[in-house]
Design a protein around this motif. Structure first.
Motif, PDB file in Angstrom:
ATOM      1  N   THR B  57       0.727  -1.338   0.109  1.00 36.03           N
ATOM      2  CA  THR B  57      -0.176   0.012  -0.173  1.00 36.03           C
ATOM      3  C   THR B  57       1.233   1.195   0.159  1.00 36.03           C
ATOM      4  O   THR B  57       0.849   2.124  -1.019  1.00 36.03           O
ATOM      5  N   LEU B  58       1.610   1.582   0.870  1.00 35.67           N
ATOM      6  CA  LEU B  58       2.670   2.744   0.598  1.00 35.67           C
ATOM      7  C   LEU B  58       3.564   2.801  -0.385  1.00 35.67           C
ATOM      8  O   LEU B  58       3.649   3.580  -0.841  1.00 35.67           O
ATOM      9  N   ARG B  59       3.856   1.413  -0.776  1.00 37.04           N
ATOM     10  CA  ARG B  59       4.468   1.767  -2.653  1.00 37.04           C
ATOM     11  C   ARG B  59       3.677   2.527  -2.950  1.00 37.04           C
ATOM     12  O   ARG B  59       3.974   2.878  -4.380  1.00 37.04           O
ATOM     13  N   PHE B  60       3.046   1.998  -3.435  1.00 35.34           N
ATOM     14  CA  PHE B  60       1.250   2.145  -4.429  1.00 35.34           C
ATOM     15  C   PHE B  60       1.196   3.792  -4.342  1.00 35.34           C
ATOM     16  O   PHE B  60       1.244   4.909  -4.658  1.00 35.34           O
ATOM     17  N   THR B  61       1.515   3.872  -2.797  1.00 34.69           N
ATOM     18  CA  THR B  61       0.784   5.142  -2.281  1.00 34.69           C
ATOM     19  C   THR B  61       2.284   6.340  -2.677  1.00 34.69           C
ATOM     20  O   THR B  61       1.586   7.264  -3.685  1.00 34.69           O
ATOM     21  N   ILE B 206      -4.536   5.065   0.773  1.00 40.69           N
ATOM     22  CA  ILE B 206      -4.429   3.950   1.130  1.00 40.69           C
ATOM     23  C   ILE B 206      -5.874   3.243   1.284  1.00 40.69           C
ATOM     24  O   ILE B 206      -5.685   2.108   2.080  1.00 40.69           O
ATOM     25  N   LEU B 207      -6.957   3.416   1.123  1.00 37.36           N
ATOM     26  CA  LEU B 207      -7.987   2.295   0.551  1.00 37.36           C
ATOM     27  C   LEU B 207      -8.013   2.303  -0.350  1.00 37.36           C
ATOM     28  O   LEU B 207      -9.004   1.310  -0.502  1.00 37.36           O
ATOM     29  N   THR B 224       0.873  -7.480  -5.049  1.00 37.43           N
ATOM     30  CA  THR B 224       0.009  -6.026  -5.187  1.00 37.43           C
ATOM     31  C   THR B 224      -1.775  -6.103  -4.170  1.00 37.43           C
ATOM     32  O   THR B 224      -2.288  -5.279  -4.105  1.00 37.43           O
ATOM     33  N   GLU B 225      -1.077  -6.883  -3.025  1.00 38.28           N
ATOM     34  CA  GLU B 225      -2.426  -6.997  -2.509  1.00 38.28           C
ATOM     35  C   GLU B 225      -2.890  -6.110  -1.417  1.00 38.28           C
ATOM     36  O   GLU B 225      -1.157  -5.552  -0.386  1.00 38.28           O
ATOM     37  N   TYR B 229      -7.991  -5.016   0.329  1.00 40.15           N
ATOM     38  CA  TYR B 229      -7.917  -6.046  -0.552  1.00 40.15           C
ATOM     39  C   TYR B 229      -7.370  -6.795   0.798  1.00 40.15           C
ATOM     40  O   TYR B 229      -8.440  -8.280   0.688  1.00 40.15           O
ATOM     41  N   PHE B 230      -6.209  -7.294   1.057  1.00 37.90           N
ATOM     42  CA  PHE B 230      -6.305  -8.449   2.607  1.00 37.90           C
ATOM     43  C   PHE B 230      -7.655  -8.662   3.258  1.00 37.90           C
ATOM     44  O   PHE B 230      -7.780  -8.926   3.418  1.00 37.90           O
TER      45      PHE B 230
END
Lengths: 433, 270
Positions: B57-61, B206-207, B224-225, B229-230
């Motif tokens: 999630t942090l990476r995505f953000t 984040i969501l 990519t979880e 999603y988790f």
């Protein structure tokens, strides 16, 4: 304003008329939530229409089939409906093995036995797949098993036979694969990363019969212990699998595998027998699709494959439901279903039915799946575990770590066992009521 | 008053219930069967998959937020003055609002599927986009841009256009160039709106869960979880009530903090 009121009154009257039209006079509606799409979806719809216009017409029963996504999505929705309001459940839901654990513990499930459903003609392996300590959980309908798909045209041109063991496979993999002048692989021998489904066969078949967790893979009670670490079965599999991977012709992909197969970029793959028609359609005659028994982990792994696929779970025990279920497992329906999709026919009477035998002779790819089922040990069963989704992905992650990153096999086995053990422990802590 | 009643009914009370149950052991059928203290949180943080979902999630953000901000800012800045043809650009930029993100996700899935994918044909590459952790995340980030782009664009252009013309004209008389005008005069004047869009994007990042569910299903190899999603897997697929209440409590608090910041920013503006 007056116009508005008049218009809305008119609309409401229309809707009432329409609503009355859709509820046919005095017929009993049997609602089924199902998960069939593609060729299976078409076949399922035809089977349902057939019922509604013949038996249903006679007995005043209408099947209302509602597609609810993948089997797993159907389960999610069933659980949601049950926790919200039991009356919102359908009469019948088509679910797969991942649902069994939940269904065994569900107080709203009606066992086929209590609904007085005749199962004597259903194949024992399909029954065993759904047998629990509480009895048979559902009625098998769309039974399938893991199947080895290969590019028969390619195998024939190399005069090769499909491999019987993973070691055989490793020996021929370099022949099946192909590289271009820069050393880039243009055709792999195998594509995919085994997960719970494949390991059900790769581990389950070892020594004739092995379990992944105790209580017969969770069928006879909530499992309490992981067995594959002690038994050394996962370790054994990883050893052989790594040897296959080390040939350099295994593609560790987890999506789009059948697309790659159809494009001729991988010589073989593992998939459910139920995908047979879909795979043949996608290949579209570019090469001949062959099927074979799933390669054995080693010479002693003689247990064969487990029966997976799905079954009908009942939430209502009326006579109409009984009529519908018995229609779905009847010879005619099972024959059409098997021929149209690649699912295994579970009605044993069909194995002497000349029409069905003639079909199998004409379509050897379909015949292999049935033969594999008949030669497998019926006690090799699917795994009923909590957190099935997470475990599925973790198996793939560990196999990738072993093959690509050189992770120690024992460490991978231990990590996997720990993960499943924790899921089991958590589930038990939440289910002592 | 009705708004408060609704909020109480549909968000505050359920949240408090969830928060309380995150300290209890709850059976699969939803009954409280014991007091767990902090155990639910403890097992959660011992779970490698959860820790890696935080990382994902942090990476995505980290990729999404700057990219989203720069893209929407540039789009809004370039079309901030009404000219003859800006409506064409506006229409294009706002179009994503008309489609559900899930529909985009399905289209993306087809475009990037396998080695014989459409995108590989166009780019003459042979990448397995959705089967390598790095590129799967990249595709997800690009898809994520559709999430907020249109609404951010509307907010930013509206902010640009509500700037008092006299200030800009004064700058023009003083001989400020286009670039200078944009960065030295106009951008500071829309700073509040810009930071609101940034925080909204942060909250959405984040969501994020729906695009993950459709595009990658958390794969390949759970790379990519995301946290949500988790959460979905645990709560809806596995029925793990312990994780369900613990994660949702934490996520509600996190997004409440972000929304709080937005509220403060808006007040500052008013």
């Amino acid at each position: 304003m007056k116009k508005m009121i008049a218009l809305s009154l008119l609309l409401m009257a229309g809707m009432m008329l329409f609503a009355r039209g859709s509820k046919e006079s005095g017929k009993t509606v049997v609602e089924i939530w199902h998960s069939n799409s593609g060729p299976s979806g078409t076949a399922f719809d035809e089977i349902v229409d057939d019922f509604n216009s013949t038996i249903g017409e006679e007995k005043g029963i209408v099947i209302e089939a509602i597609y609810q996504g993948l089997a797993n999505d159907v389960l999610t929705k069933v659980k949601a409906a049950a926790s919200a309001d039991i009356s919102s459940l359908p009469d019948i839901a088509q679910l797969d093995a991942t649902a069994c654990l939940d269904m065994r513990n569900a107080d709203y499930l009606i066992l086929p036995e209590s609904a007085d459903i005749e199962i004597s003609e259903i194949h024992p392996a399909a029954i065993e797949a759904l047998m629990s300590d509480k009895g048979l959980l559902g009625v098998p309908f769309n039974a399938s098993s893991l199947l080895f798909y290969y590019n028969k045209t390619l195998f024939d041109s190399l005069s090769l036979n499909p491999p019987e063991t993973l070691d055989d496979f490793a020996a021929i993999a370099p022949l099946l694969g192909e590289k271009d002048s820069t050393g880039k692989v243009t055709r792999y021998a195998f594509a995919g990363v085994p997960a719970t489904y494949e390991l059900g066969a790769f581990i389950g078949a070892q020594k004739g019969l092995s379990y992944i967790v105790d209580e017969k893979n969770g069928h006879m009670g909530t499992p309490s212990k992981v067995l594959f670490e002690e038994d050394g079965t996962f370790r054994n599999f990883l050893g052989h699998w790594k040897a296959l991977y080390d040939t350099g012709f295994v593609n560790n992909i987890t999506s789009g595998i059948s697309t790659e197969f159809a494009a001729g970029r991988t010589a073989t793959m593992l998939a459910s027998s139920s995908s047979l028609t879909a795979v043949i359609n996608t290949v579209g005659g570019r090469f001949e699709v062959g099927t074979a028994f799933v390669p054995m982990t080693d010479e002693e792994a003689t247990g064969g494959v487990n029966i997976g696929g799905g079954a009908f779970f009942l939430f209502d025990s009326s006579d109409a439901v009984k009529t519908v279920i018995e229609y779905f497992v009847s010879q005619d329906v099972q024959m059409k279903w098997a021929e149209d999709t690649g699912y295994l026919a579970i009605n044993t009477a069909l194995y002497d039915n000349p029409e069905y035998l003639a079909f199998l002779d004409e379509n050897p790819a379909f015949k292999v799946a049935t033969e594999q089922m008949l030669q497998s040990n019926p006690a090799v069963t699917s795994i009923w575990l909590p957190s099935a989704y997470q475990i599925y992905y973790s198996f793939q992650s560990e196999i990738r770590a072993v093959t690509e990153d050189g992770k120690d096999i024992d460490e991978a086995v231990h990590d996997m066992a720990t993960l499943i053990q924790r899921a089991i422990d958590e589930y038990r802590a939440q289910n002592i009521d | 008053m009705p708004a408060i009643a609704l909020a109480l009914c549909f968000s505050v009370i359920p949240f408090l219930k969830t928060f309380v149950s995150s300290f209890l052991t709850i059976s699969q059928s939803g009954k409280a069967i014991g007091f767990a203290g902090l155990d639910n949180y403890k097992t959660l943080f011992e779970d490698k998959a959860f820790i890696s979902s935080i990382g994902n999630t942090l990476r995505f953000t980290l990729y999404f937020l700057p990219l989203n901000t720069v893209m929407t800012f540039l789009a809004a800045a370039l079309t901030r003055r009404r000219r003859k043809c800006t409506w064409i650009m506006e229409a294009i930029f706002i179009t994503p609002l008309a489609f559900s993100l899930s529909a985009f996700a399905l289209v993306f899935k087809e475009i990037f599927r396998g080695e014989v994918s459409i995108i590989n044909r166009i780019l003459h590459t042979s990448l397995l986009w959705l089967d390598r952790p790095g590129s799967a995340m990249a595709v997800l980030v690009i898809l994520g841009l559709f999430l907020d782009f249109a609404i951010d664009y509307i907010l930013l252009t509206a902010a640009f256009r509500s700037i008092d013309r006299s200030v800009i004209e004064a700058a023009e008389i003083d001989g400020a160039g286009e670039v200078r005008k944009l960065f030295a005069i106009e951008t500071p004047m829309i700073a509040t709106m810009l930071s609101i869009t940034v925080f909204m994007a942060l909250k959405d990042a984040i969501l994020i869960s729906a695009p993950v569910m459709i595009l990658t299903e958390g794969g390949p190899f759970r790379s990519t979880e995301t946290i949500m999603y988790f959460y979905y897997l645990e709560a809806f697929k596995s029925g793990n009530r312990a994780y369900e209440s613990a994660i949702s409590s934490m996520m509600v608090i996190t997004s409440a903090i972000i929304m709080g910041i937005i509220a403060v920013l808006r007040r500052k503006d008013a």
